[in-house]
Design a protein around this motif. Structure first.
Motif, short mmCIF file in Angstrom:
data_model
loop_
_atom_site.label_atom_id
_atom_site.label_comp_id
_atom_site.label_asym_id
_atom_site.label_seq_id
_atom_site.Cartn_x
_atom_site.Cartn_y
_atom_site.Cartn_z
N UNK A 62 0.85 -1.19 0.00
CA UNK A 62 0.00 0.00 0.00
C UNK A 62 0.88 1.24 0.00
N UNK A 63 0.25 2.41 -0.14
CA UNK A 63 1.01 3.65 -0.22
C UNK A 63 1.80 3.94 1.06
N UNK A 64 1.20 3.65 2.20
CA UNK A 64 1.89 3.92 3.46
C UNK A 64 3.16 3.10 3.59
N UNK A 65 3.14 1.89 3.01
CA UNK A 65 4.32 1.04 3.04
C UNK A 65 5.46 1.67 2.23
N UNK A 66 5.11 2.26 1.11
CA UNK A 66 6.11 2.87 0.23
C UNK A 66 6.72 4.11 0.85
N UNK A 67 5.90 4.92 1.53
CA UNK A 67 6.39 6.18 2.09
C UNK A 67 6.83 6.07 3.55
N UNK A 68 6.76 4.87 4.11
CA UNK A 68 7.11 4.68 5.51
C UNK A 68 8.54 5.04 5.84
N UNK A 69 9.46 4.81 4.91
CA UNK A 69 10.87 5.08 5.16
C UNK A 69 11.12 6.57 5.42
N UNK A 70 10.27 7.45 4.87
CA UNK A 70 10.46 8.89 5.04
C UNK A 70 9.93 9.40 6.39
N UNK A 71 9.24 8.56 7.12
CA UNK A 71 8.70 8.98 8.41
C UNK A 71 9.71 8.88 9.54
N UNK A 72 10.80 8.19 9.27
CA UNK A 72 11.87 8.05 10.25
C UNK A 72 13.07 8.86 9.77
N UNK A 73 13.49 9.86 10.56
CA UNK A 73 14.54 10.78 10.11
C UNK A 73 15.85 10.06 9.84
N UNK A 74 16.23 9.12 10.71
CA UNK A 74 17.48 8.40 10.52
C UNK A 74 17.44 7.54 9.26
N UNK A 75 16.33 6.83 9.05
CA UNK A 75 16.19 5.98 7.87
C UNK A 75 16.17 6.81 6.59
N UNK A 76 15.51 7.97 6.64
CA UNK A 76 15.45 8.85 5.48
C UNK A 76 16.84 9.34 5.11
N UNK A 77 17.63 9.69 6.12
CA UNK A 77 19.01 10.14 5.86
C UNK A 77 19.84 9.01 5.27
N UNK A 78 19.71 7.80 5.84
CA UNK A 78 20.45 6.65 5.32
C UNK A 78 20.06 6.36 3.87
N UNK A 79 18.79 6.52 3.55
CA UNK A 79 18.32 6.27 2.20
C UNK A 79 18.94 7.24 1.20
N UNK A 80 19.01 8.51 1.57
CA UNK A 80 19.59 9.51 0.68
C UNK A 80 21.08 9.22 0.46
N UNK A 81 21.78 8.85 1.54
CA UNK A 81 23.21 8.50 1.42
C UNK A 81 23.38 7.29 0.51
N UNK A 82 22.55 6.28 0.74
CA UNK A 82 22.61 5.07 -0.07
C UNK A 82 22.31 5.35 -1.53
N UNK A 83 21.35 6.23 -1.78
CA UNK A 83 20.95 6.56 -3.15
C UNK A 83 22.08 7.24 -3.92
N UNK A 84 22.77 8.17 -3.26
CA UNK A 84 23.80 8.96 -3.95
C UNK A 84 25.16 8.25 -3.95
N UNK A 85 25.61 7.83 -2.75
CA UNK A 85 26.93 7.21 -2.64
C UNK A 85 26.93 5.74 -3.03
#
Length: 306
Positions: A62-85
């Motif tokens: 569902x949509x909430x499952x897809x956007x859940x990672x952005x609700x946690x600040x630490x996970x969101x930061x890790x995701x951005x690092x993972x995406x770029x680096x």
């Protein structure tokens, strides 16, 4: 970890590696015969494949499952690092190495990553250097060398740019493999891979917008679609999915099937000869796969934590 889970992991990593290897061969054709820009291809393939993966995740969950990672600040930061680096770095450096040299040299240099991972884990004291590590590293590197050079060092004579991009690709692949572990243990691999591709694609769009493309023929678009679906979406999704069942160094070493796929594609599609040393390389890669599939996960080994 049960046998079924490990078998699933082996299936995902081998399938992903084969798709990635074939995608590299097709990408080389796009660069050399159709003069496609590296920047444009990376931005298009990441954005398209990323959105497709997120759509699949929405259908499965569902949509909430897809956007859940952005609700946690630490996970969101890790995701951005993972995406770029991780995601963007692996994609761009590998493609740039192919552009400045060829797929064979780019793949060989990228497969320095298993050695980098093992050394990193040793330095972090999260693993011990076993006899199996020695055998698997020698099989992986030896197999890649024979497959891609046919035993001749002289065939590695490429530009300095190709070598630099290739080594950076190996570093990025090692980081990608290790850094993904805590994220995919907490969130779906579809979500992590999808978002990282979308983020990486958006970053590349500032350099070369995907809508700025010259007129392309239907066959060129066919190759591009293949690179997006098989060489990007399925390759990365399956690779990250395998990290839920296998150790990072196992996943990285089994990814050595990529050059085997690239060589077979070259022989069948481009009609290039397959020499004696290349058959030796094939035997090394098959031996590596058999060794790892027969070996159980050692209880004393640990994977990288967040």
């Amino acid at each position: 970890m049960n046998d079924l889970s490990r078998k699933k992991g082996f299936f995902f990593v081998t399938t992903g590696a084969i798709c990635w290897g074939m995608g590299g061969t097709v990408a080389q054709k796009l660069f050399q015969e159709f003069e496609i820009s590296v920047d444009w291809l990376v931005s298009v393939r990441l954005l398209t494949a990323g959105f497709l993966l997120l759509m699949i995740s929405c259908i499965k969950n569902n949509h909430s499952h897809v956007f859940g990672v952005w609700k946690n600040r630490k996970s969101a930061f890790q995701l951005v690092v993972f995406a770029i680096a991780g995601m963007l770095a692996v994609q761009y450096t590998y493609m740039a190495s192919i552009k400045h040299g060829n797929a064979a040299v780019a793949t060989l240099l990228q497969y320095l990553s298993p050695v980098m991972i093992i050394v990193y884990l040793l330095l972090r004291k999260q693993s011990i250097f076993t006899r199996q590590d020695v055998i698997t590293v020698l099989l992986a590197l030896g197999g890649c060398f024979f497959l891609l050079t046919n035993g001749s060092i002289s065939q590695l004579s490429v530009s300095v740019s190709a070598v630099v991009w290739g080594v950076l690709s190996g570093v990025a692949a090692a980081f990608y493999t290790l850094y993904a572990v805590p994220l995919i243990k907490k969130y779906s691999s579809l979500v992590i891979v999808g978002w990282s591709m979308v983020i990486g694609g958006n970053v590349m769009s500032f350099i070369h917008p995907p809508w700025e493309a010259s007129s392309l023929s239907p066959i060129t678009w066919g190759y591009i679609v293949f690179v997006i679906i098989f060489g990007t979406m399925l390759a990365f999704w399956f690779y990250v999915e395998s990290l839920q069942s296998l150790l990072p160094k196992e996943t990285s070493l089994l990814g050595s099937l990529e050059p085997l796929a690239a060589v077979i594609t070259t022989v069948v599609w481009l009609k290039e000869p397959f020499g004696f040393y290349q058959w030796m390389g094939t035997a090394c890669i098959i031996g590596l796969v058999l060794l790892l599939t027969r070996t159980k996960q050692a209880s004393s080994e640990t994977t990288l934590s967040a």
